[in-house]
Design an enzyme around this catalytic site. Structure first.
Site, short mmCIF file in Angstrom:
data_model
loop_
_atom_site.label_atom_id
_atom_site.label_comp_id
_atom_site.label_asym_id
_atom_site.label_seq_id
_atom_site.Cartn_x
_atom_site.Cartn_y
_atom_site.Cartn_z
N LYS A 1 -3.90 8.26 -8.47
CA LYS A 1 -4.47 6.93 -8.78
C LYS A 1 -5.76 6.73 -7.99
O LYS A 1 -6.76 6.23 -8.54
CB LYS A 1 -3.46 5.82 -8.44
CG LYS A 1 -2.36 5.71 -9.48
CD LYS A 1 -1.20 4.82 -9.04
CE LYS A 1 -0.06 4.91 -10.06
NZ LYS A 1 1.18 4.28 -9.62
N GLN B 1 3.37 0.93 -4.60
CA GLN B 1 4.05 2.03 -5.29
C GLN B 1 5.57 1.90 -5.12
O GLN B 1 6.06 1.73 -4.01
CB GLN B 1 3.55 3.37 -4.71
CG GLN B 1 4.12 4.60 -5.39
CD GLN B 1 3.69 4.73 -6.85
OE1 GLN B 1 2.52 4.56 -7.18
NE2 GLN B 1 4.64 5.03 -7.72
N ASP C 1 -0.34 -4.27 -12.02
CA ASP C 1 0.84 -3.58 -12.56
C ASP C 1 1.61 -4.48 -13.52
O ASP C 1 2.47 -4.01 -14.26
CB ASP C 1 1.78 -3.19 -11.40
CG ASP C 1 1.84 -1.70 -11.18
OD1 ASP C 1 1.41 -0.95 -12.07
OD2 ASP C 1 2.32 -1.29 -10.12
#
Ligand code: NAD
Length: 291
Positions: free
Chosen positions: A54, A98, A121
């Site tokens: 990422k 994460q 997200d």
């Protein structure tokens, strides 16, 4: 009949290039590049790989990557304090924590602390609510990537029968909401569904997000269905999806492979969401349909 393979890798590369162009236009206007903060707690090897890729993809798109690596025994309060600092940091447009987090940390407590305006997200309940009610907000990256692949393949999805196998908050539920918004007739199947093949027999679109290798069989599918395989399962023979790929290729009209299908879309959409967040945060309009 042999289905076409949907090249998610190529589609994702195109999307990332477009994000890069728009980020390059944004930077001189805003006086700063779009910024994405990624937080990794602990040493989970798969998570470390995701975070590295990422970060790399963010920099390649001309955006700023802020990476925070915390030890596995980080206290929940310290993680929340970091989220608060990132919420207040004007250089940070998007925040991604994460998952999974270590067991002693309450994931929901952390995810709901992220400002909904930086929640690239799309996991915050405010953004889930916006999606459910049709308001603009951030949509989880993987299902939005699946929708892009479907619309690229099929155009208008109105009236099509879609079955989503799996009802997680990260994939299944938002996928069903997106397909409903796109005017499909949607069935959500899950672990308690009776006779899954009966539901799949009529599905023009199948999205499999189950987490069981080769779970969806080719003979369950309707002739000509478009099959999106979200699964990423590590097996002795390497990474495999949730769909019996060889079987599906005999019946479907198009299938995403694993790897190289949905997987690359997730990061590309994350960059896209960060770009959108940057425009909103800086008050710079982004033309409708620009990305
Ligand atoms: P999850 O474990 O949270 O959810 C799995 C879902 O499958 C559940 O809703 C459950 O009801 C359903 N299910 C389980 N057994 C079933 C059965 N026998 N019949 C029908 N439904 C059944 O998983 P998730 O987070 O939604 O992920 C699903 C898969 O997608 C995993 O393989 C995961 O690794 C993968 N994934 C990939 C990406 C990507 O970027 N490509 C992103 C997220 C998840």
């Amino acid at each position: 009949m042999t289905a076409e393979i949907i090249d998610g890798k190529a589609f994702a590369a195109g999307l990332r290039a477009r994000v890069g162009e728009l980020a390059a236009a944004f930077t001189p206007q805003a006086g700063r590049a779009p910024g994405l903060a990624v937080v990794l707690v602990g040493e989970d090897p798969a998570s470390a790989v995701y975070v590295r890729s990422k970060g790399k993809a963010t920099r390649e798109a001309g955006m700023e990557s802020f990476e925070h690596r915390l030890p596995a025994d980080t206290a929940q309060d310290d993680l929340i304090a970091l989220v608060d600092r990132l919420n207040d940091d004007a250089a940070v447009d998007g925040i991604l924590v994460q998952l999974p987090l270590p067991k002693h940390i309450d994931e929901q407590a952390v995810l709901t602390r992220i400002s909904p305006d930086k929640d690239v997200d799309g996991f915050h309940p405010v953004n889930a609510g916006r999606l459910a009610t049709g308001l603009p907000g951030f949509v989880p990256c993987t299902p939005l990537g699946c929708l892009m692949l479907l619309e690229d393949r099929l155009g208008d999805l109105s009236g099509l029968d879609a079955v989503v196998v799996g009802r997680s908050n990260i994939v299944g539920k938002p996928m069903a909401a997106l397909l409903t918004k796109a005017n499909c007739t949607v069935t959500i199947a899950h672990s308690r569904t009776r006779d899954l093949p009966r539901h799949l027999r009529h599905a023009d679109i199948v999205v499999a997000a189950v987490g069981i290798p080769h779970f969806v069989k080719g003979e369950w599918l309707k002739q000509g269905a478009v099959v999106i395989d979200v699964g990423i399962n590590r097996t002795e023979s390497g990474l495999v999806g949730d769909v019996d790929f060889a079987g599906a290729m005999q019946v479907a009209s198009a299938v995403t492979p694993v790897p190289g299908g949905v997987g690359p879309m997730t990061i590309a959409v994350l960059l896209r969401n960060t770009l959108v967040a940057a425009h909103r945060n800086a008050g710079i309009p982004l033309e409708k349909g620009a990305i």
